[in-house]
Every structure is written in C-alpha cells, then in structure tokens.
Design a protein around this motif. Sequence first.
Motif, PDB file in Angstrom:
ATOM      1  N   ARG A 199       0.834  -1.209   0.000  1.00 22.53           N
ATOM      2  CA  ARG A 199       0.000   0.000   0.000  1.00 22.53           C
ATOM      3  C   ARG A 199       0.865   1.254   0.000  1.00 22.53           C
ATOM      4  O   ARG A 199       0.563   2.232  -0.710  1.00 22.53           O
ATOM      5  N   TRP A 331     -14.424   2.755   7.762  1.00 25.52           N
ATOM      6  CA  TRP A 331     -13.413   2.344   6.792  1.00 25.52           C
ATOM      7  C   TRP A 331     -13.963   2.367   5.366  1.00 25.52           C
ATOM      8  O   TRP A 331     -13.345   2.931   4.463  1.00 25.52           O
ATOM      9  N   GLU A 334     -15.583   6.231   4.727  1.00 24.02           N
ATOM     10  CA  GLU A 334     -14.751   7.403   4.967  1.00 24.02           C
ATOM     11  C   GLU A 334     -13.255   7.107   4.825  1.00 24.02           C
ATOM     12  O   GLU A 334     -12.435   7.976   5.097  1.00 24.02           O
ATOM     13  N   HIS A 335     -12.928   5.877   4.441  1.00 25.98           N
ATOM     14  CA  HIS A 335     -11.530   5.465   4.257  1.00 25.98           C
ATOM     15  C   HIS A 335     -10.712   5.663   5.527  1.00 25.98           C
ATOM     16  O   HIS A 335      -9.524   6.013   5.463  1.00 25.98           O
ATOM     17  N   ILE A 337      -8.675   4.106   7.943  1.00 26.36           N
ATOM     18  CA  ILE A 337      -7.941   2.845   7.983  1.00 26.36           C
ATOM     19  C   ILE A 337      -7.858   2.268   9.397  1.00 26.36           C
ATOM     20  O   ILE A 337      -8.036   1.064   9.604  1.00 26.36           O
TER      21      ILE A 337
END
Length: 432
Positions: A199, A331, A334-335, A337
């Motif tokens: 990532r 997650w 709204e991303h 993490i």
Amino acid sequence: MLDRLKALRTRPWLVALLLGLAAQTLFTVHLDRPSRIMFDEVHYVPAAQALLDREGPRNIEHPLVGKELIGAGIVLFGDNPFGWRAFTTLAGTATVLGAFAFLWLLLGSMRAALVAAILTTLNQSVYVQARTAMLDIFLGAFLLWAMVLMLWAMKGPPPQVKRRWIGAAVLLGLAVGTKWAAIPYVALAGFAFIVIRLRDARRAKNPLASALSGKDQPHWPGLGLLPGLLILGGVSIATYFATFFPAFFYERDPLTFARLIPLQQEMYALQTQVLARHTYQSDWWSWPLMLRPIWYFYEWDAGAQRGVLLIGNPLIMWGGLVAVLACLWAWLREHAIRPGAIALLWIASLGIYVVIPKSLGFYYYYHLSAIFLCLALAAAFHHFDRGRDKGREEWFVAASLLAFLYFYPILAASALSDAQGFRKWMWFPGWL
C-alpha cells in the motif's frame, strides 16, 4: 472526566503506571477465592507441578509456556491458590496495559487509550481469566504486546525498528508456546506487513518491487520486506522451540532433539482428536451473542456458597458488536484505515475458529476477540466524536462499570445467600 486530566495527556508512562496498579489490585483482591482448583485448572496446575518436579510429560496437547509461568508462581508463593494464579494476574494487568499502549500508538489519543484500557479491565473475560490458572490470559497478553511492538516499530530509527520487530517476533513465539491458537496470528502479522508495504508503494506511486526495500519507507524504515518476514518467522519459531528446554530434564521420558518434531505431531493429534460432548461446549457463532457462558466453579467453599461464572460484560460484548460495524462503516465510507483495521482484527480473531480443526469449542476461546471489542469501542467513539469531546464514551464506561459491579459476586466467588443465589444473574436459560 477523562478529558480533564490535562496534566496526564503528555505522560503516558505515568498513566500506564496508575492503570497497572489499579488493575493489579483489582485482579489480586481475594485471589484465594475459591480455595480449591476450579474448571480447567485441573489440567494446568498439576502440569505445572509436574514441570517443577521434573516428573515427566503431562498435558502434552499444549506447549509449556503457560504451565511454566503457573509453575513460577508456585515457586514464589507456594502450592496454593495464590501461587497458582499469581502470574495470571500479572498477565491480566499486562493485557490492560497492552490495550492502552496499542490505542495510544494507533490513534495518539489519551482519551481513546484510557477508554480501551478501562473497558478491557471491565469486560469480565479478562477479570475471570486473570484469576484462573489457565492459558488464555497468557496467550492474550503475549499477542497484544506483540501487536504493540509491531506498531511501535513502524516509526523510529532503523536500529530501534529492528529491535522492536525482533521483540515482537519473540512475543509471538511465546504466544505460540502458550497455545497453538496463536499460530494464525503470526501469519496475520506477516500478511499485514506485506499489505502495508504494498500500500505504501502504491500511494507513493513507486513500483511494487520497491516494497522489498527497507530504504525510504514510511513504515518500518530500514527493514526490508524479506528480512522482516524472515525475522518474524525465524525468531518466533526459535523462541517457540526454546520454550521446551525444561522438558529435556524430565526424570521420566525426557525430551530429546530427535523427539522434538515427533512431539509436535503428537500434540497435533491430540489437538485435533474428536472429543466427547461437554456440558459447556458452544459453537463459534454463539460467542459474540454470549449464549453459553461457563461456570468455572459453583460449590460450597470457605463457609459459603460461591461461584465463578465466565461471562462477558453484556454492555461491552453486545455494544462492541455495534462498534465493529461502526468501524467497518468508517473504513468503507470514509476510508478511515485505523478503525477498519481493528474491525478486521476482531473478524479475523473469530474467523480463526471457523477454520481450525477443533471438535469442541468453548466460550473462553472468545477471550482475544473480547479484548478487540474493547479496542473497537474506543476507536469508534474516537472516530465519530471527531474531536468534539462530547463525552459519550465516559457515559458508556460508567454504565460498563455498573454492569461489572452487578456481576461481580459471581465473577469473584463472593459468598452467595444460598445454593440458589445465582439465579438472579441468569437472564437466559442458556446461562444456567
């Protein structure tokens, strides 16, 4: 309340010390109740005594670490209830501090870290296991602190990163040396390392092959992907096998290097054997719903009727399921993490028991998942509060404390009114 402790916000070590003292006191008070062996202590206390006496193999279906620690308590405090359970209380305190350290490192929030630690203390599973000479409290403490060290290793100078990474690998090896249920977590740790590295490469718009290098990495700087995986696997395996050292000195059937691998095969056969039905067995899907708690003890003891029920704090266990969903929402929509990672950790911890070849399941297998629920609750409150300090988590903590106090008599083997005194806590037929 929590947000008013401004002087402590920049002193996590002081807060951790106070938390540790409070948790250790709670776990230690009346540790000698009940005064007799209860539930699966019948397996592990004699096995610890056999280790001390170098008598010979006993309870070989599980590795030695947990029994070695129980034995250490017997050496220090005697062959009595306090000695049997002394080191489990320390593991319980380590678990509480691990929850604090994990959330502090992950979110950088004193409020969230405190909420996680307090809820871990009050979730009831940790309390009961910390006062019982069984293996799961050690398993949870080792795994949680391995996660803390991996998280701590994500930032810092390369020499410190490597030392912390090696420390995490040692703790993973000790966890596997406690129960084989830790093996999937070693694999998950390696998988998380790979995913985060890939990532990072994608976000930096670098070739994926750059993930192999330890240079210019935002996470775990100086630690290459392949060396990191080799350390994780090699050190944890070496640590695991080192824990069998006392078995080489048995007077009867001592372990030898030639028998070390065959012993693992024998352990696997015992772990996967088909067992007869048990009164307290339950399926993995029932654990989040808390359908079948376990009476560890219910007898007349020390002049009174006493009981110890392994049952989760309903507010935390059921509220934690909502928190997992909230973290997943954060997650996916709204991303976010960090909340998502905790939700996935809880899902993975339960999913392990879907696939491992065990013929019977018990509610105490949910011990680690119950800890992750506390992390999920703290993370969800932190994320959705968005810095507005509305204090919703403080009300939740207060309500959880009241629930803990309500169940306390049948968690701590307090004296009950009579043989039927337990019924006031039995909300559902499956709790009997």
